[in-house]
Design a protein around this motif. Structure first.
Motif, PDB file in Angstrom:
ATOM      1  N   LEU A  93      -2.613   2.977   0.329  1.00 45.04           N
ATOM      2  CA  LEU A  93      -2.954   4.029   0.716  1.00 45.04           C
ATOM      3  C   LEU A  93      -2.449   5.575   1.761  1.00 45.04           C
ATOM      4  O   LEU A  93      -1.523   6.122   1.790  1.00 45.04           O
ATOM      5  N   VAL A  94      -2.323   4.154   2.985  1.00 43.34           N
ATOM      6  CA  VAL A  94      -1.617   4.966   4.507  1.00 43.34           C
ATOM      7  C   VAL A  94      -0.207   5.213   3.877  1.00 43.34           C
ATOM      8  O   VAL A  94       0.340   6.085   4.329  1.00 43.34           O
ATOM      9  N   TYR A  95       0.557   3.792   3.969  1.00 46.80           N
ATOM     10  CA  TYR A  95       1.110   3.735   3.711  1.00 46.80           C
ATOM     11  C   TYR A  95       2.302   4.922   2.377  1.00 46.80           C
ATOM     12  O   TYR A  95       3.274   5.525   2.869  1.00 46.80           O
ATOM     13  N   MET A  96       1.042   4.777   1.459  1.00 50.35           N
ATOM     14  CA  MET A  96       2.677   5.479   0.299  1.00 50.35           C
ATOM     15  C   MET A  96       1.838   6.665   0.977  1.00 50.35           C
ATOM     16  O   MET A  96       2.675   8.349   0.601  1.00 50.35           O
ATOM     17  N   LEU A  97       1.244   7.309   1.517  1.00 51.21           N
ATOM     18  CA  LEU A  97       0.792   8.943   1.755  1.00 51.21           C
ATOM     19  C   LEU A  97       2.081   8.919   2.715  1.00 51.21           C
ATOM     20  O   LEU A  97       2.804  10.264   2.860  1.00 51.21           O
ATOM     21  N   LEU A  98       1.679   8.586   3.672  1.00 55.64           N
ATOM     22  CA  LEU A  98       3.120   9.058   4.808  1.00 55.64           C
ATOM     23  C   LEU A  98       4.620   8.706   4.720  1.00 55.64           C
ATOM     24  O   LEU A  98       5.167   9.498   4.439  1.00 55.64           O
ATOM     25  N   ALA A  99       4.453   7.788   3.193  1.00 56.83           N
ATOM     26  CA  ALA A  99       6.080   7.515   2.928  1.00 56.83           C
ATOM     27  C   ALA A  99       6.119   9.134   1.937  1.00 56.83           C
ATOM     28  O   ALA A  99       7.328   9.841   1.344  1.00 56.83           O
ATOM     29  N   VAL A 100       5.269   9.778   1.097  1.00 50.42           N
ATOM     30  CA  VAL A 100       5.553  10.824   0.408  1.00 50.42           C
ATOM     31  C   VAL A 100       5.861  12.105   1.849  1.00 50.42           C
ATOM     32  O   VAL A 100       6.396  12.884   0.975  1.00 50.42           O
ATOM     33  N   PHE A 126      14.590  10.546   6.807  1.00 50.71           N
ATOM     34  CA  PHE A 126      13.430  11.298   6.410  1.00 50.71           C
ATOM     35  C   PHE A 126      13.181  10.171   5.257  1.00 50.71           C
ATOM     36  O   PHE A 126      12.537   9.769   4.855  1.00 50.71           O
ATOM     37  N   TYR A 127      13.859   9.739   4.349  1.00 51.60           N
ATOM     38  CA  TYR A 127      14.186   8.964   2.939  1.00 51.60           C
ATOM     39  C   TYR A 127      14.321   8.050   3.410  1.00 51.60           C
ATOM     40  O   TYR A 127      13.761   7.323   2.787  1.00 51.60           O
ATOM     41  N   GLY A 128      14.711   7.575   4.441  1.00 48.87           N
ATOM     42  CA  GLY A 128      15.132   6.186   4.673  1.00 48.87           C
ATOM     43  C   GLY A 128      13.728   5.271   5.616  1.00 48.87           C
ATOM     44  O   GLY A 128      13.493   4.964   5.300  1.00 48.87           O
ATOM     45  N   VAL A 129      13.161   6.615   6.819  1.00 49.74           N
ATOM     46  CA  VAL A 129      11.781   6.462   6.443  1.00 49.74           C
ATOM     47  C   VAL A 129      10.663   5.737   5.847  1.00 49.74           C
ATOM     48  O   VAL A 129       9.997   5.251   6.243  1.00 49.74           O
ATOM     49  N   SER A 130      11.036   6.883   4.698  1.00 53.08           N
ATOM     50  CA  SER A 130       9.607   6.651   3.535  1.00 53.08           C
ATOM     51  C   SER A 130      10.362   5.798   2.630  1.00 53.08           C
ATOM     52  O   SER A 130       9.253   5.126   2.492  1.00 53.08           O
ATOM     53  N   LEU A 131      11.352   5.089   2.509  1.00 48.98           N
ATOM     54  CA  LEU A 131      11.593   4.019   1.744  1.00 48.98           C
ATOM     55  C   LEU A 131      11.198   2.954   2.482  1.00 48.98           C
ATOM     56  O   LEU A 131      10.295   1.733   1.624  1.00 48.98           O
ATOM     57  N   VAL A 132      11.242   3.154   3.855  1.00 51.06           N
ATOM     58  CA  VAL A 132      11.224   1.755   4.542  1.00 51.06           C
ATOM     59  C   VAL A 132       8.894   1.837   4.614  1.00 51.06           C
ATOM     60  O   VAL A 132       8.536   0.438   4.367  1.00 51.06           O
TER      61      VAL A 132
END
Length: 148
Positions: A93-100, A126-132
């Protein structure tokens, strides 16, 4: 309903990863080659943000319906001691919230940037951070496609 949403969530993950890769590659390519920002670049970012947002909403519904989270909230101490349960109750949940959040911020900031190079750079970061974050937050030990 839970099983159908879980299957949908599993399939949508690949759409999110694909659109994220597409957005990151276009952003890095544009940034490195100093191309002009085009409507295709904007559309690519929008596709990624829409895909990750839909996936996140489906995930939140699953979070509320999941027997894993329901049981975990009954005894959080025991849940935190088990790697798989802790992953789904907290870490995923935390990883995906941060990715969104990173994807949305990247799209907004790229859209407000004053020049094309800044747009590409902002989108790439930002898209790269989200992908990671997405890749770290995927439960890779589970089947890549449900039912396999």
């Amino acid at each position: 309903m839970y099983e159908a949403l879980l299957a949908l969530h599993n399939v949508l993950r690949w759409l999110v990863v694909a659109t994220a890769l597409w957005a990151v590659v276009r952003a890095i390519s544009g940034w490195m080659s100093a191309q002009p920002w085009t409507s295709t670049d904007r559309t690519t970012g929008n596709a990624f943000v829409i895909a990750i947002t839909v996936q996140f909403v489906v995930g939140l519904v699953l979070y509320g319906l999941s027997p894993v989270t329901t049981a975990a909230f009954g005894d959080m101490g025991a849940a935190m001691a088990q790697r798989d349960i802790r992953f789904f109750v907290v870490e995923h949940l935390v990883y995906m919230l941060l990715a969104v959040v990173a994807a949305h911020i990247g799209r907004a900031r790229a859209g407000r940037a004053t020049d094309d190079r800044s747009r590409y750079k902002t989108a790439a970061i930002f898209y790269g951070v989200s992908l990671v974050l997405i890749l770290v937050g995927i439960p890779w030990w589970r089947p890549l496609l449900r039912g396999m």
